[in-house]
Design a protein around this motif. Structure first.
Motif, PDB file in Angstrom:
ATOM      1  N   HIS B  89       0.844  -1.202   0.000  1.00 10.34           N
ATOM      2  CA  HIS B  89       0.000   0.000   0.000  1.00 10.34           C
ATOM      3  C   HIS B  89       0.878   1.252   0.000  1.00 10.34           C
ATOM      4  CE1 HIS B  89      -3.505  -2.286   2.137  1.00 10.34           C
ATOM      5  NE2 HIS B  89      -3.731  -2.233   0.845  1.00 10.34           N
ATOM      6  N   CYS B 178      -9.944   0.816   2.158  1.00 12.84           N
ATOM      7  CA  CYS B 178      -8.822   0.630   1.225  1.00 12.84           C
ATOM      8  C   CYS B 178      -7.933   1.873   1.184  1.00 12.84           C
ATOM      9  CB  CYS B 178      -9.334   0.332  -0.179  1.00 12.84           C
ATOM     10  SG  CYS B 178      -7.994   0.142  -1.370  1.00 12.84           S
ATOM     11  N   LEU B 180      -5.893   2.653  -0.904  1.00 12.22           N
ATOM     12  CA  LEU B 180      -5.644   3.124  -2.261  1.00 12.22           C
ATOM     13  C   LEU B 180      -6.901   3.671  -2.919  1.00 12.22           C
ATOM     14  CD1 LEU B 180      -3.343   0.152  -3.145  1.00 12.22           C
ATOM     15  CD2 LEU B 180      -2.678   2.455  -2.423  1.00 12.22           C
ATOM     16  N   ARG B 210     -15.587   0.970  -9.158  1.00 12.05           N
ATOM     17  CA  ARG B 210     -14.531   0.788  -8.159  1.00 12.05           C
ATOM     18  C   ARG B 210     -13.475  -0.192  -8.681  1.00 12.05           C
ATOM     19  NH1 ARG B 210     -13.186  -2.297  -3.910  1.00 12.05           N
ATOM     20  NH2 ARG B 210     -11.977  -1.232  -2.336  1.00 12.05           N
ATOM     21  N   LEU B 214      -9.496   0.757  -9.403  1.00  9.55           N
ATOM     22  CA  LEU B 214      -8.431   0.219  -8.559  1.00  9.55           C
ATOM     23  C   LEU B 214      -7.644  -0.891  -9.237  1.00  9.55           C
ATOM     24  CD1 LEU B 214     -10.266   0.067  -5.135  1.00  9.55           C
ATOM     25  CD2 LEU B 214      -8.201   1.347  -5.621  1.00  9.55           C
ATOM     26  N   CYS B 218      -4.603  -2.112  -6.869  1.00  8.81           N
ATOM     27  CA  CYS B 218      -4.907  -3.089  -5.827  1.00  8.81           C
ATOM     28  C   CYS B 218      -3.709  -4.007  -5.575  1.00  8.81           C
ATOM     29  CB  CYS B 218      -6.105  -3.923  -6.251  1.00  8.81           C
ATOM     30  SG  CYS B 218      -6.418  -5.289  -5.141  1.00  8.81           S
ATOM     31  N   VAL B 219      -3.400  -4.168  -4.285  1.00 12.87           N
ATOM     32  CA  VAL B 219      -2.261  -5.011  -3.921  1.00 12.87           C
ATOM     33  C   VAL B 219      -2.717  -6.355  -3.338  1.00 12.87           C
ATOM     34  CG1 VAL B 219      -0.821  -2.984  -3.517  1.00 12.87           C
ATOM     35  CG2 VAL B 219      -2.004  -4.057  -1.587  1.00 12.87           C
ATOM     36  N   GLY B 220      -4.009  -6.601  -3.394  1.00 13.63           N
ATOM     37  CA  GLY B 220      -4.522  -7.900  -2.972  1.00 13.63           C
ATOM     38  C   GLY B 220      -4.492  -8.143  -1.475  1.00 13.63           C
ATOM     39  N   CYS B 221      -4.883  -7.127  -0.694  1.00 13.62           N
ATOM     40  CA  CYS B 221      -4.841  -7.274   0.763  1.00 13.62           C
ATOM     41  C   CYS B 221      -6.125  -7.867   1.318  1.00 13.62           C
ATOM     42  CB  CYS B 221      -4.579  -5.931   1.427  1.00 13.62           C
ATOM     43  SG  CYS B 221      -5.997  -4.812   1.384  1.00 13.62           S
ATOM     44  N   PHE B 222      -7.162  -7.882   0.525  1.00 16.64           N
ATOM     45  CA  PHE B 222      -8.467  -8.433   0.930  1.00 16.64           C
ATOM     46  C   PHE B 222      -9.144  -7.649   2.051  1.00 16.64           C
ATOM     47  CE2 PHE B 222      -9.569 -12.420  -1.264  1.00 16.64           C
ATOM     48  CZ  PHE B 222      -8.491 -12.472  -2.132  1.00 16.64           C
ATOM     49  N   ALA B 223      -8.673  -6.429   2.334  1.00 16.64           N
ATOM     50  CA  ALA B 223      -9.308  -5.640   3.397  1.00 16.64           C
ATOM     51  C   ALA B 223     -10.749  -5.314   3.018  1.00 16.64           C
ATOM     52  CB  ALA B 223      -8.527  -4.354   3.645  1.00 16.64           C
ATOM     53  N   CYS B 224     -10.981  -5.033   1.721  1.00 13.43           N
ATOM     54  CA  CYS B 224     -12.345  -4.688   1.297  1.00 13.43           C
ATOM     55  C   CYS B 224     -13.289  -5.860   1.541  1.00 13.43           C
ATOM     56  CB  CYS B 224     -12.368  -4.289  -0.174  1.00 13.43           C
ATOM     57  SG  CYS B 224     -11.461  -5.382  -1.269  1.00 13.43           S
ATOM     58  N   HIS B 238     -10.817  -8.727  -7.284  1.00 17.70           N
ATOM     59  CA  HIS B 238      -9.597  -7.976  -7.529  1.00 17.70           C
ATOM     60  C   HIS B 238      -8.398  -8.877  -7.786  1.00 17.70           C
ATOM     61  CE1 HIS B 238     -10.337  -3.752  -7.411  1.00 17.70           C
ATOM     62  NE2 HIS B 238     -11.301  -3.974  -6.542  1.00 17.70           N
TER      63      HIS B 238
HETATM   64  S1  SF4 Z   1      -7.829  -5.932  -1.859  1.00 23.94           S
HETATM   65 FE1  SF4 Z   1      -9.454  -4.374  -1.649  1.00 23.94          FE
HETATM   66  S2  SF4 Z   1      -8.796  -3.057   0.107  1.00 23.94           S
HETATM   67 FE2  SF4 Z   1      -6.973  -4.252  -0.571  1.00 23.94          FE
HETATM   68  S3  SF4 Z   1      -5.888  -2.906  -2.049  1.00 23.94           S
HETATM   69 FE3  SF4 Z   1      -7.269  -4.241  -3.241  1.00 23.94          FE
HETATM   70  S4  SF4 Z   1      -9.162  -3.042  -3.472  1.00 23.94           S
HETATM   71 FE4  SF4 Z   1      -7.995  -2.085  -1.794  1.00 23.94          FE
END
Ligand code: SF4
Ligand code: SF4
Lengths: 149, 283
Positions: B89, B178, B180, B210, B214, B218-224, B238
């Motif tokens: 991020h 997110c 980002l 969205r 992104l 998107c860095v693939g953190c799965f926070a969303c 994503h």
């Molecule tokens: S996985 Fe979701 S929260 Fe994480 S960087 Fe990608 S879009 Fe943002």
């Protein structure tokens, strides 16, 4: 109760609306295709009537979000027409658009939208026949997959 | 076993944070603070506080780091206890010139096997691990509908997603969490882009606006996905988009601050310049 005449009338109108005519949002570049009437003429007459035309300064301005929004707003297809690769007034606007739209088409497919709803053609302004042929085969594709909503 | 490792990581983190605070080359250490059964991002500035530093909580802290440094006009220097995704991020924020990485000391934290599984993470470790030990990537295609989704045809996918997206209550949790997804003016709130005041949002605009915005960040953190109260698998969507960029361009967001997104036009101005322009306009 409907009279027989009324029933007939409903049927007639139903039959007419049954023929699916796609609504298309057309984004065209102002450098190779500046004239909206000209762009309109590439589409089958019935489709052209219901289409919307947006002139862009360059297809490089074409955001993937424009296409997504058009689909959300009820269009069945999004057609992008720009200059041939190498002919961009801003050198690489169409190449940038191409990468973005290729990505979009992949995202659409993942999300359950036929990527065929997105059409892109780099038009040669001196070869309208080819442009017309390609635009028409794009429309045929839309007819085959049916309405979006 | 996992508990043991976790405790161990917490001790390691506290020790490093304590050292950084006394050596005095940072104004604080950004990490998670344990309060009343919850964790919150917190800037630790004294050794005493460190007893409450938490490692196992999962909340993206990069956005907090960005806002903090901005508040200090980018003059301070902080350390961030960062998982792989937090670091990525920060790298993406640096590309947008939203943070200055020279002002951040990253203390790399490796995720445990369970944590990595939770996030279907393909890179559960930062570039340099100082806390914990790196574990391997998770083969996420084995998980849930991801593999299935790929096998579905378009019409089936449509059914799959409309059913799922129709659960959306437009809480904006996915956007808010997110680091980002941080435009000042968000299209997801504008009537020009989506229907305002209506749920569920129209398919596909809300979620795909969205997603496309992104896609290359998107860095693939799965926070969303974790934030979504309705269980909408946004992270998985994503991840598949990330796969596309990886396979076509060999591009992976968050890997290197000098690496440019293959689909981005670099206009060469960052928020600092834009803010200057805006201020100029107001005078
Ligand atoms: S996985 Fe979701 S929260 Fe994480 S960087 Fe990608 S879009 Fe943002
Ligand atoms: S977090 Fe889930 S419910 Fe909330 S807006 Fe995002 S997708 Fe919709």
């Amino acid at each position: 109760m409907k009279t027989e005449d009324e029933t007939k009338e409903t049927r007639a109108s139903e039959i007419e609306t049954d023929v699916f005519q796609p609504r298309v949002a057309v984004f065209h570049c102002r450098w190779c295709l500046p004239d909206e009437e000209n762009v309109r003429s590439f589409l089958p007459a019935e489709v052209a009537k219901r289409a919307s035309f947006m002139k862009l300064n360059c297809t490089g301005r074409m955001e993937a979000e424009f296409a997504v929004k058009a689909l959300g707003a009820g269009y069945d297809g999004v057609l992008v027409l720009g200059c041939q690769i190498g002919e961009c007034h801003y050198r690489t606007g169409n190449e940038q658009a191409w990468k973005r739209l290729a990505l979009l088409s992949n995202i659409l497919a993942l999300a359950g939208v036929y990527p065929e709803r997105l059409g892109v053609h780099w038009a040669d302004p001196f070869d309208e026949g080819t442009t017309k042929r390609i635009v028409n085969s794009y429309i045929d594709g839309l007819l085959a997959i049916g309405p979006f909503k | 076993m996992t508990e043991e490792v976790r405790d161990n990581r917490e001790e390691q983190a506290r020790e490093i944070a304590g050292r950084l605070l006394t050596e005095g080359n940072v104004d604080g250490v950004l990490a998670l603070l344990h309060v009343m059964d919850h964790v919150v991002p917190h800037l630790f500035t004294s050794r005493e506080e460190l007893a409450h530093l938490n490692i196992s909580g999962h909340y993206p802290v990069a956005g907090v780091a960005e806002r903090l440094l901005r508040r200090w006009d980018n003059n301070g220097r902080i350390a961030v206890i960062a998982r792989g995704c937090d670091e990525r991020h920060l790298i993406e924020l640096a590309k947008k010139k939203s943070v200055n990485l020279d002002r951040i000391k990253i203390v790399g934290l490796a995720c445990t096997v369970d944590e990595a599984k939770d996030c279907h993470c393909v890179r559960p470790f930062p570039t340099e691990v100082e806390v914990g030990r790196s574990v391997g990537k998770v083969d996420y295609l084995d998980h849930f509908a991801l593999g299935e989704l790929i096998r579905m045809d378009i019409a089936e996918r449509r059914k799959f997603w409309t059913q799922i997206f129709d659960r959306c209550i437009k809480c904006y949790g996915c956007r808010n969490v997110c680091p980002l997804c941080n435009c000042e003016d968000c299209r997801l709130e504008e009537a020009r882009w989506v229907r305002v005041g209506e749920i569920p949002p129209e398919y596909p605009s809300f979620h795909l606006i969205r997603a496309v915005h992104l896609a290359d960040k998107c860095v693939g953190c799965f926070a969303c996905e974790r934030a979504c109260p309705m269980g909408i698998p946004l992270g998985k969507l994503h991840q598949l988009i990330r796969d596309y960029l990886q396979s076509v361009y060999g591009y992976e967001a968050g890997r290197d601050p000098d690496e440019r997104s293959p689909i981005q036009i670099d206009v060469g101005i960052g928020p600092d310049v834009l803010q200057g322009l805006r201020r100029g306009g107001e005078d």
